[in-house]
Scaffold this motif. Sequence first.
Motif, PDB file in Angstrom:
ATOM      1  N   GLU A 179       0.812  -1.232   0.000  1.00  0.00           N
ATOM      2  CA  GLU A 179       0.000   0.000   0.000  1.00  0.00           C
ATOM      3  C   GLU A 179       0.833   1.264   0.000  1.00  0.00           C
ATOM      4  O   GLU A 179       0.364   2.319   0.428  1.00  0.00           O
ATOM      5  CB  GLU A 179      -0.957   0.032   1.207  1.00  0.00           C
ATOM      6  N   GLN A 180       2.070   1.178  -0.436  1.00  0.00           N
ATOM      7  CA  GLN A 180       2.864   2.404  -0.527  1.00  0.00           C
ATOM      8  C   GLN A 180       2.849   2.901  -1.960  1.00  0.00           C
ATOM      9  O   GLN A 180       2.813   2.093  -2.895  1.00  0.00           O
ATOM     10  CB  GLN A 180       4.303   2.139  -0.087  1.00  0.00           C
ATOM     11  N   MET A 181       2.891   4.215  -2.112  1.00  0.00           N
ATOM     12  CA  MET A 181       2.850   4.773  -3.460  1.00  0.00           C
ATOM     13  C   MET A 181       4.230   4.725  -4.104  1.00  0.00           C
ATOM     14  O   MET A 181       5.243   4.849  -3.430  1.00  0.00           O
ATOM     15  CB  MET A 181       2.400   6.223  -3.384  1.00  0.00           C
ATOM     16  N   LYS A 227      -1.388   2.120  -7.426  1.00  0.00           N
ATOM     17  CA  LYS A 227      -0.489   2.816  -6.495  1.00  0.00           C
ATOM     18  C   LYS A 227       0.613   3.557  -7.248  1.00  0.00           C
ATOM     19  O   LYS A 227       1.567   4.044  -6.648  1.00  0.00           O
ATOM     20  CB  LYS A 227       0.147   1.788  -5.554  1.00  0.00           C
ATOM     21  N   LEU A 228       0.512   3.560  -8.549  1.00  0.00           N
ATOM     22  CA  LEU A 228       1.564   4.151  -9.374  1.00  0.00           C
ATOM     23  C   LEU A 228       1.116   5.527  -9.831  1.00  0.00           C
ATOM     24  O   LEU A 228       0.001   5.699 -10.318  1.00  0.00           O
ATOM     25  CB  LEU A 228       1.781   3.244 -10.580  1.00  0.00           C
ATOM     26  N   CYS A 288       4.093   8.845   2.651  1.00  0.00           N
ATOM     27  CA  CYS A 288       3.223   7.797   2.117  1.00  0.00           C
ATOM     28  C   CYS A 288       3.838   7.197   0.874  1.00  0.00           C
ATOM     29  O   CYS A 288       3.289   6.280   0.282  1.00  0.00           O
ATOM     30  CB  CYS A 288       1.855   8.378   1.796  1.00  0.00           C
TER      31      CYS A 288
END
Lengths: 503, 235
Positions: free
Chosen positions: B93-95, B119-120, B143
Amino acid sequence: MLWLCIQFPRLPLQALTRAQAGPDDGRPRAVAEQQLIVDANPAAGRRGIDCALTIATACALCADLELLTRDTERESQLLQELAQWGYSFTPVVSPMAAGPVENGESRAACLYLELSGCLRASGGLQPLLQQLQRELEQMQITAEMGLGHSPSAAHMLSQLSEHRQWLQEAKSPPTGQQWRQWISFTPSKLLDCDHKTIAKLYACGIKRVSQLLAIPLSEVGSRFGRGFVDYLARLNGSRHDPVASYQPPPQFHSELFFPSPLDNSEQLLFPAGRLVRELCQQLQRRQLYAQQLRWKLDFGQKGCKVVSVEVSRPLLDPQRLIALTKLQLERIKLEQEVQALHLTCDQLQPLEASALDDDLFGESTNLQRSHQLLDKLKARLGHEAMSGVTLRESHLPEQAWQSADTLILHSGRRQNGHQVKPVNAPRPSWLLQRPDPIKARNNKLYYRGEINLLQGPERIDGYWWQHHRHARDYYIARGEEGSLYWVYQDLTSEEWYLQGIYA
Amino acid sequence: MSNAENLFQNKQLDQQARQQRLSQVLRRPDIWQAANEQQRTRHGIASGYPGLDALLTGHGWPRGATTELLVDQSGIGELSLLLPALADMTQREQMVVLINPPFIPYAPALAAAGVRLEKLLILHPRGQRDQLWAMEQTLQSGCCGALLSWQAGPPPADKDLRRLQVAARDGNAVHFHFRPSSSAASPSPAALRLQLASDGEQLVLQLHKQLGGSAGQRLHLARNSDLTRRDRPLH
């Protein structure tokens, strides 16, 4: 029923000067209509300028007086905003516009609020009145208040200074007995009727309302007309006193007017902050949130400029909204002087408890931080500089992806339902914007040196049923320096193209 | 009596403050302590290539720091070097943010590598000021798992690189900075500098600089065999 009447005696001036940063810079200012002064600030008042003076007299009294023309439209807009503000306390609100100017005086604009339903929620009468007063002071609006059992009584008592003093310390709503005392104590010049009637009352020796109430109603009727008897009955509470009910508009609109135009976008930040704070208060009370703030910079006759700030998630924190606005305002260069600043929010959405950004301890999760980041980037770089990518169902390589709006990042979780799967074949991680032609000579291909085909062909033949047929043989090729390329030969024209790079 | 007490107390306070300052300094990632070597071993983000992990001090890409990748030519496997780490981040869940990529990131290939496309984020800021601002904001936000940026235009000033390094540390993000290999000669505050080239078949990595570790090693990484497999001629 418990009606509160809030009168705004200074509205003509405050509608025009509210946007200024300081409380008052001490310059005498006055508002004029039809050659008569209708309102003046305290600095002008000290120089002897009063309502009902002609402009010529006023200028003779005070040479450096700044005269502003009365803008009734802006006033009524401000009154609407105040009604909206009042609506956040009680659902029964009625704004009343200022009356026409008559002998240099006019009935001030006022707002009626029915308080009996909201006393408990606000913690009693005194805290409620204090809160109202505090917020009006924050908005820099002078107000006078009066309580009554009917709107007419509240309006009359709001002009009575003894009643206002009592209201400062009032802890509970007065009893019926007290009200009757207040009303009978009132001088009859405060009755809401025309000058002729008041002159007639004084001619009869009726100086207080108590004297008037002592006369049988039928006699009063024959002397002053049916309308006046009606008014007395409404004042007494023996007859219903209807006022127009106010319904808040589905959008938020507020504006600030600058008497001296601004030419620097940094100067805009202060008025913008005030508008945002007003918006946040409104939204919080009505449990709504705005998805887009539209700022309109009004250059007067030279047109206007609209700047919109988009908010991805419900956000009620004025500081963050101001920060987003600041990013936008920094981007624009002001070519003309700004005369007014408008803030409009068209789509107000109902707020759900789970959707609010901050939890009790003000900690933000990863997802919320990413929303804040996206909002910031969008505000400074603009919508067009940001994109995402998604898969699309297509045989054609250049159509198997599409640029996605950043909104998909907002959804947070995977969408349910059908999911597109990528093809199970090695695909390049870079795709060229448009295929680059490759030179072919003597059965050899050249792209920055000779390239050798390693694998293939993989035939992709699509859209033969349409006008434009795509028939291609794809190969993986290696360049002289070791780069791996994805090339194809167009089967219709037999030419070679580079479409992707295995980075 | 009271004077002496005061003096004693002052001395104690002074000592405490000094100790605090010292521990602050020791917490910096660029200070290497032999005594802490054991704790530091599992600090990095696994790159997905065991050979590379073994070379790096943190057994992976340095966390909260800038990694410079000096590349002149695309197509030698520079992005597939990062893909396993990026896929892992997006799944947590990290960008992952790409600033000024030279070509279009091709969604099917990324999805096949395990990257969660939602997420990209791809950014194309106009002008160098906006670009640096976007990079700093992204790194700081906390984030963002990784930021990949390609140098477009003139090389950034030394103080800008330093600011980005600090921003990466604040946001605990990995910053992969692609630069032309001509900038290898100029000093950089990056925690790790790698030169990527190709020897014709394989990807060759050369370590130019590594904070808290040795530099100068070379590593050959084979390309994915699915790509380099040579088909037998049809006839």
